[in-house]
Design a protein around this motif. Structure first.
Motif, short mmCIF file in Angstrom:
data_model
loop_
_atom_site.label_atom_id
_atom_site.label_comp_id
_atom_site.label_asym_id
_atom_site.label_seq_id
_atom_site.Cartn_x
_atom_site.Cartn_y
_atom_site.Cartn_z
N TYR A 135 -6.70 4.26 -21.03
CA TYR A 135 -7.96 4.10 -20.29
C TYR A 135 -9.10 3.90 -21.28
N GLY A 136 -9.89 2.86 -21.07
CA GLY A 136 -10.98 2.56 -22.00
C GLY A 136 -10.57 1.48 -22.99
N ASP A 137 -11.26 1.45 -24.10
CA ASP A 137 -11.07 0.38 -25.08
C ASP A 137 -10.23 0.80 -26.29
N ALA A 138 -9.71 2.03 -26.30
CA ALA A 138 -9.01 2.53 -27.48
C ALA A 138 -7.69 1.80 -27.71
N GLY A 142 -5.18 10.18 -27.90
CA GLY A 142 -4.79 11.51 -28.36
C GLY A 142 -4.99 12.54 -27.28
N GLN A 143 -5.04 13.79 -27.67
CA GLN A 143 -5.16 14.89 -26.71
C GLN A 143 -6.43 14.75 -25.87
N ASN A 144 -6.29 15.05 -24.58
CA ASN A 144 -7.37 15.03 -23.59
C ASN A 144 -7.85 13.63 -23.24
N GLN A 145 -7.09 12.60 -23.61
CA GLN A 145 -7.40 11.25 -23.19
C GLN A 145 -6.48 10.84 -22.04
N ILE A 146 -6.85 9.73 -21.37
CA ILE A 146 -6.18 9.32 -20.15
C ILE A 146 -5.32 8.08 -20.41
N VAL A 147 -4.11 8.07 -19.83
CA VAL A 147 -3.22 6.92 -19.93
C VAL A 147 -2.73 6.54 -18.54
#
Length: 392
Positions: free
Chosen positions: A304-307, A311-316
């Motif tokens: 989710y987003g531009d990454a 890592g931890q606490n991010q959304i997939v």
């Protein structure tokens, strides 16, 4: 001193013991048949008995405390980490049964949680000491959490997923192509900020509060390249001010007058071409972590987003959804792909493939037909699209 508020249990049901259901199914069936075999009444009874019995002592954390006083900001996941090697298995620790559906136990700051060990198993109880000498101090609730309306603590840190409950959206088709759209801006501005005016054309359908989205992008299965849905980038929200109409122009021909909206919140600046979708009713589910009832396996479809990595606490986004049996609250294991290498110990350079290694956990919090969103609860290495997940 007043007695502690009793533990309140509401609505857990057919999935409360799912943390043990997969084990029950696997034990009753050959390994190759388990994934697609239906859960029988006998297997449900087995799962019920296991769940009501608590967890084996071998599942307790090495330094599990005898008791814990609930603090403001605690979650059931946090508390379970104190007692368990696998914190998502807390329904077993509480001795849940199949008549208690989905919502977690309601516990409050100030309550004393006591670890009871009996017959090789352990269970967590509220306000009950394992022995009378010395007694466990009993406290009445003094501070209430702000995470749930009734003051109970949440099962997971809701602030991590709260912003994404309305923002992370997958549309089944590219329906935003036909959605209302911003056609002009206040004073011809290129970009709009909070409080500024947008002019909108399209069928509003009676709604008054809308989300703003940028051009949706297809979410593809990393393996089959099938389009699973369309993820639209969240821009913000806008409120209806006045309707559009039709007027006669100076040339006597009818001209459309757009509806007027005001931008109310902004994640990124809005502009002409952004699409509108009604704000859905807020989901106030008390999420209850549990394992899938049957084995699940899939791939990370996107971040989710531009990454480029997460890592931890991010959304997939996952390439599995409602049709595949995923549901909110499912806990999944993340796997790191084993690298290609060579065996040189025999004097030859023989290609080998190292095994995949488990290195994290996912928590599913939004489920669509063919796609789900999950929070990375913990992970050792960066997560990238195509990474594998399985039942925990």
């Amino acid at each position: 001193m007043s007695r502690p508020r009793p533990l309140k249990i509401t609505r857990w049901g057919a999935v409360a013991a799912q943390a043990t259901m997969a084990a029950a199914v696997a034990a009753a069936l050959p390994a190759q048949a388990a994934p697609n075999y239906p859960v029988t009444p006998t297997q449900r009874d087995t799962a019920r008995q296991v769940a009501q019995a608590g967890v084996p002592l071998s599942e307790l954390a090495p330094d599990a405390p005898e008791s814990h006083v609930v603090k403001r900001g605690d979650t059931l996941w946090d508390i379970s980490k104190l007692f368990l090697k696998s914190p998502w298995r807390w329904p077993e620790l509480w001795g849940m049964n199949l008549d208690q559906i989905r919502n977690p136990h309601l516990i409050f700051p100030g309550q004393v949680l006591v670890l009871v060990k009996r017959d090789g198993r352990a269970m967590l109880q509220v306000g009950q000491s394992v022995s009378a000498d010395p007694p466990v101090e009993r406290l009445s609730p003094r501070v209430r959490s702000e995470l749930l309306d009734n003051g109970a603590i949440a099962s997971i840190p809701l602030h991590l997923i709260g912003p994404f409950l309305n923002e992370a959206v997958v549309f089944e088709t590219n329906e935003l192509e036909l959605a209302p759209r911003i056609v002009a801006t206040q004073e011809g501005r290129v970009l709009l900020s909070r409080g500024e005016t947008a002019y909108v054309m399209g069928d509003l359908g009676g709604a008054r509060e809308f989300r703003l989205f940028r051009e949706p992008q297809p979410v593809r299965d990393p393996e089959t390249r099938e389009i699973l849905g369309y993820e639209a980038r969240y821009v913000g929200t806008a409120d209806y001010v006045r309707p559009g109409e039709e007027r006669l122009g100076a040339d006597g021909k009818p001209r459309a007058v757009p509806a007027t909206f005001v931008v109310t919140t902004i994640r990124m600046e809005a502009g002409v071409g952004d699409r509108l979708s009604p704000v859905p009713q807020r989901e106030l589910t008390a999420y209850a972590p549990h394992a899938p009832a049957v084995p699940v396996e899939g791939r990370i479809a996107s971040l989710y987003g531009d990454a480029l990595s997460a890592g931890q606490n991010q959304i997939v986004a996952l390439n599995k959804g409602r049709r595949d049996g995923l549901e909110r609250g499912h806990v999944l294991a993340l796997w790191r792909a084993g690298r290609a290498d060579f065996d040189t110990t025999s004097g030859k350079k023989t290609p080998i493939q190292l095994p995949d290694e488990r290195h994290g956990l996912l928590f599913v919090f939004r489920v669509f037909e063919r796609v789900s969103y999950a929070l990375i609860v913990n992970v050792k290495d960066p997560v990238v699209p195509g990474d594998r997940f399985t039942s925990p």
